[in-house]
Design an enzyme around this catalytic site. Structure first.
Site, PDB file in Angstrom:
ATOM      1  N   GLY A  22      12.124  43.631  11.284  1.00 35.90           N
ATOM      2  CA  GLY A  22      11.960  43.034   9.981  1.00 35.90           C
ATOM      3  C   GLY A  22      11.484  44.346   8.951  1.00 35.90           C
ATOM      4  N   ASN A  24      13.411  44.955   6.407  1.00 35.31           N
ATOM      5  CA  ASN A  24      13.809  44.649   5.028  1.00 35.31           C
ATOM      6  C   ASN A  24      12.697  44.270   4.109  1.00 35.31           C
ATOM      7  OD1 ASN A  24      14.076  42.084   6.700  1.00 35.31           O
ATOM      8  ND2 ASN A  24      14.432  41.360   4.556  1.00 35.31           N
ATOM      9  N   GLY A  26       8.236  43.531   2.776  1.00 41.02           N
ATOM     10  CA  GLY A  26       6.927  43.889   3.179  1.00 41.02           C
ATOM     11  C   GLY A  26       6.518  45.088   3.823  1.00 41.02           C
ATOM     12  N   GLY A  28       7.120  46.147   6.858  1.00 43.12           N
ATOM     13  CA  GLY A  28       8.204  46.692   7.576  1.00 43.12           C
ATOM     14  C   GLY A  28       8.989  47.707   6.744  1.00 43.12           C
ATOM     15  N   SER A 167      -2.377  41.415  14.319  1.00 42.27           N
ATOM     16  CA  SER A 167      -3.477  40.796  13.179  1.00 42.27           C
ATOM     17  C   SER A 167      -4.614  40.562  13.413  1.00 42.27           C
ATOM     18  CB  SER A 167      -2.515  39.608  12.812  1.00 42.27           C
ATOM     19  OG  SER A 167      -3.350  39.015  11.742  1.00 42.27           O
ATOM     20  N   TYR A 196      -0.401  30.809  15.018  1.00 40.29           N
ATOM     21  CA  TYR A 196      -0.193  32.384  14.624  1.00 40.29           C
ATOM     22  C   TYR A 196      -1.177  33.159  15.314  1.00 40.29           C
ATOM     23  CZ  TYR A 196      -0.004  36.265  11.611  1.00 40.29           C
ATOM     24  OH  TYR A 196       0.278  37.438  11.248  1.00 40.29           O
TER      25      TYR A 196
HETATM   26  N1  LIG Z   1       0.517  40.450   5.367  1.00 39.56           N
HETATM   27  C1  LIG Z   1      -0.599  40.300   5.833  1.00 39.56           C
HETATM   28  O1  LIG Z   1      -1.719  40.309   5.547  1.00 39.56           O
HETATM   29  C2  LIG Z   1      -0.433  40.690   7.414  1.00 39.56           C
HETATM   30  C3  LIG Z   1      -1.817  40.517   8.052  1.00 39.56           C
HETATM   31  C4  LIG Z   1      -1.770  40.976   9.210  1.00 39.56           C
HETATM   32  C5  LIG Z   1      -0.559  40.813  10.106  1.00 39.56           C
HETATM   33  N2  LIG Z   1       0.492  41.155   9.648  1.00 39.56           N
HETATM   34  C6  LIG Z   1       1.993  41.148  10.134  1.00 39.56           C
HETATM   35  O2  LIG Z   1       2.580  42.017   9.824  1.00 39.56           O
HETATM   36  C7  LIG Z   1       3.775  41.940   9.946  1.00 39.56           C
HETATM   37  C8  LIG Z   1       4.738  42.024   8.655  1.00 39.56           C
HETATM   38  O3  LIG Z   1       4.578  40.984   7.742  1.00 39.56           O
HETATM   39  P1  LIG Z   1       4.588  41.221   6.153  1.00 39.56           P
HETATM   40  O4  LIG Z   1       3.345  40.815   5.570  1.00 39.56           O
HETATM   41  O5  LIG Z   1       5.314  42.248   5.754  1.00 39.56           O
HETATM   42  O6  LIG Z   1       5.452  39.745   5.833  1.00 39.56           O
HETATM   43  P2  LIG Z   1       6.774  39.532   5.074  1.00 39.56           P
HETATM   44  O7  LIG Z   1       6.924  40.330   3.737  1.00 39.56           O
HETATM   45  O8  LIG Z   1       6.908  38.232   4.837  1.00 39.56           O
HETATM   46  O9  LIG Z   1       7.946  40.182   6.095  1.00 39.56           O
HETATM   47  C9  LIG Z   1       8.124  39.727   7.329  1.00 39.56           C
HETATM   48  C10 LIG Z   1       9.198  40.414   8.061  1.00 39.56           C
HETATM   49  O10 LIG Z   1       9.714  39.917   9.107  1.00 39.56           O
HETATM   50  C11 LIG Z   1      11.139  39.235   9.139  1.00 39.56           C
HETATM   51  N3  LIG Z   1      11.460  38.087   9.965  1.00 39.56           N
HETATM   52  C12 LIG Z   1      10.956  36.851   9.839  1.00 39.56           C
HETATM   53  N4  LIG Z   1      11.434  35.985  10.745  1.00 39.56           N
HETATM   54  C13 LIG Z   1      12.371  36.884  11.250  1.00 39.56           C
HETATM   55  C14 LIG Z   1      13.191  36.559  12.386  1.00 39.56           C
HETATM   56  N5  LIG Z   1      13.381  35.343  12.796  1.00 39.56           N
HETATM   57  N6  LIG Z   1      14.062  37.613  12.876  1.00 39.56           N
HETATM   58  C15 LIG Z   1      13.933  38.859  12.269  1.00 39.56           C
HETATM   59  N7  LIG Z   1      13.063  39.254  11.237  1.00 39.56           N
HETATM   60  C16 LIG Z   1      12.211  38.173  10.837  1.00 39.56           C
HETATM   61  C17 LIG Z   1      11.402  38.938   7.721  1.00 39.56           C
HETATM   62  O11 LIG Z   1      12.635  39.037   7.281  1.00 39.56           O
HETATM   63  P3  LIG Z   1      13.355  37.900   6.082  1.00 39.56           P
HETATM   64  O12 LIG Z   1      13.303  38.730   5.082  1.00 39.56           O
HETATM   65  O13 LIG Z   1      14.799  37.741   6.727  1.00 39.56           O
HETATM   66  O14 LIG Z   1      12.451  36.663   6.012  1.00 39.56           O
HETATM   67  C18 LIG Z   1      10.651  40.164   6.917  1.00 39.56           C
HETATM   68  O15 LIG Z   1      11.361  41.322   7.107  1.00 39.56           O
HETATM   69  C19 LIG Z   1       4.131  40.669  10.554  1.00 39.56           C
HETATM   70  O16 LIG Z   1       4.172  40.885  11.865  1.00 39.56           O
HETATM   71  C20 LIG Z   1       2.648  40.037  10.285  1.00 39.56           C
HETATM   72  O17 LIG Z   1       2.306  38.960  11.393  1.00 39.56           O
HETATM   73  C21 LIG Z   1       0.717  40.811   8.022  1.00 39.56           C
END
Ligand SMILES: NC(=O)c1ccc[n+]([C@@H]2O[C@H](COP(=O)([O-])OP(=O)(O)OC[C@H]3O[C@@H](n4cnc5c(N)ncnc54)[C@H](OP(=O)(O)O)[C@@H]3O)[C@@H](O)[C@H]2O)c1
Length: 324
Positions: A22, A24, A26, A28, A167, A196
């Site tokens: 992931g 690409n 957020g 990541g 998380s 989740y």
């Molecule tokens: N945001 C928060 O407040 C928060 C808090 C706690 C933990 N987290 C954790 O942090 C991590 C990153 O989340 P984020 O907030 O950066 O979210 P995000 O911006 O939605 O990014 C999620 C990433 O995961 C990828 N992804 C989703 N489904 C996938 C699949 N089937 N196969 C491969 N890649 C996939 C997405 O790719 P696409 O662009 O193709 O969808 C995107 O690159 C996650 O594990 C999340 O649970 C986030």
């Protein structure tokens, strides 16, 4: 923005390779970009080639700006060493294709950041493998990825790290040995926040169990909460306790930008002081005690057995041996 510390700017050799799932978007995206801006080679493992290519272009644009600003710790390359490889965590076959492609490239692997994730879903859905989607994307598929890449990491030299982006949501759930995949949460009682939270609890449990298996090796596993980060994933949290947590974070200004959200992953991935360190769950780059369920050995064993059973078609004898 909160009082989160930043991350150490280290010099990463060009032949030091990271995979960021992931990568690409957020958290990541910024994790991958900074690993590359510090000199390393980064593979972003993503489900859309188009989105990945756009991300790489954007990373290079921002890299040029950082170089111009003479930002500390940024290398002086012409282009970042970031590449795309296809990985869709909705599909175990896709994971295996990734593994095969990675192994046949003959590359080493020094850092595996399991970051890909989905948030709450509008309705219960199942993958082509028959698993509840949040369970598979956030946990099961990346467990399979780690399992197959362990032999590569074990022969990649000292201080190889697996970072599981979990998380704080794991704290608001509990382990149910009789219903690991949350099958009883069928509509209309469906509660995606429970599912989740559990997927994130399983990552912390995975860390403890894998570290036990890897204790005499060069590979360590860390896990973390990146903070409340303003990404599309966060906007899926409209339910229950999370609604309150988010409202409070917005009110007191503790939510983070995606770059700030990457700091804890970057710290876990590159901080030299963490070489050889295992079993730490970080929040804001500081060790935090995870929910007690995650440390329960019989729960860990139940999750492990369930996971191996789910993946049995994809775990040949040599890989199973790695997991014993
Ligand atoms: N945001 C928060 O407040 C928060 C808090 C706690 C933990 N987290 C954790 O942090 C991590 C990153 O989340 P984020 O907030 O950066 O979210 P995000 O911006 O939605 O990014 C999620 C990433 O995961 C990828 N992804 C989703 N489904 C996938 C699949 N089937 N196969 C491969 N890649 C996939 C997405 O790719 P696409 O662009 O193709 O969808 C995107 O690159 C996650 O594990 C999340 O649970 C986030």
């Amino acid at each position: 923005m909160g009082s989160t510390p930043s991350f150490p700017r280290v010099s990463i050799p060009r032949d030091n390779i990271s995979v960021v799932t992931g990568g690409n978007a957020g958290v990541g995206y910024h994790t991958a970009k900074w690993l590359a801006m510090m000199g390393g080679t980064v593979i972003i493992a993503c489900r859309s080639e188009e989105r990945a290519k756009q991300a790489i272009q954007q990373m290079n644009k921002e890299f040029a700006e950082e170089k111009q600003k003479k930002t500390t710790g940024v290398v002086d390359f012409d282009q970042l060493n970031v590449e795309f490889m296809s990985l869709d965590c909705n599909s175990l076959k896709s994971v295996m294709n990734f593994v095969q492609a990675y192994k046949s490239s003959g590359r080493k692997l020094h850092r595996l950041i399991c970051n890909a994730g989905i948030g709450l879903q509008d309705k219960l859905s199942y993958t082509e493998d028959g698993h509840e989607q949040i369970f598979q994307v956030n946990y099961l598929s990346q467990f399979l990825l780690v399992s197959h890449l362990l032999p590569v990491m074990k022969t990649s030299g000292p201080d190889c790290r697996i970072v599981l982006v979990s998380s704080m949501a794991h704290e608001y759930t509990h382990f149910d040995p009789g219903d690991i995949e949350g099958k009883k949460y069928s509509e209309p009682k469906y509660d995606t926040s429970e599912l989740y939270g559990r997927s994130k609890l399983y990552q912390v449990m995975q860390m403890f169990r894998m570290n036990e298996i890897l204790k005499d090796t060069n590979v360590t596993v860390l896990s973390l909460h990146p903070g409340l980060v303003k990404t599309p994933l966060l906007t899926t949290f409209r339910n229950g306790i999370f609604k309150v947590v988010l409202a409070v974070a917005d009110l007191i200004g503790t939510s983070k930008t995606p770059f700030q959200g990457a700091w804890t992953s970057l710290n876990a991935g590159v901080n030299p002081e963490l070489a050889g360190v295992r079993d730490v769950y970080f929040s804001d780059s500081k060790p935090k005690t995870p929910k007690s369920d995650s440390r329960n050995k019989s729960y860990q064993a139940a999750l492990w057995d369930y996971t191996i059973e789910c993946l049995k078609e994809y775990l040949p004898a040599d890989i199973l041996r790695e997991l014993q």
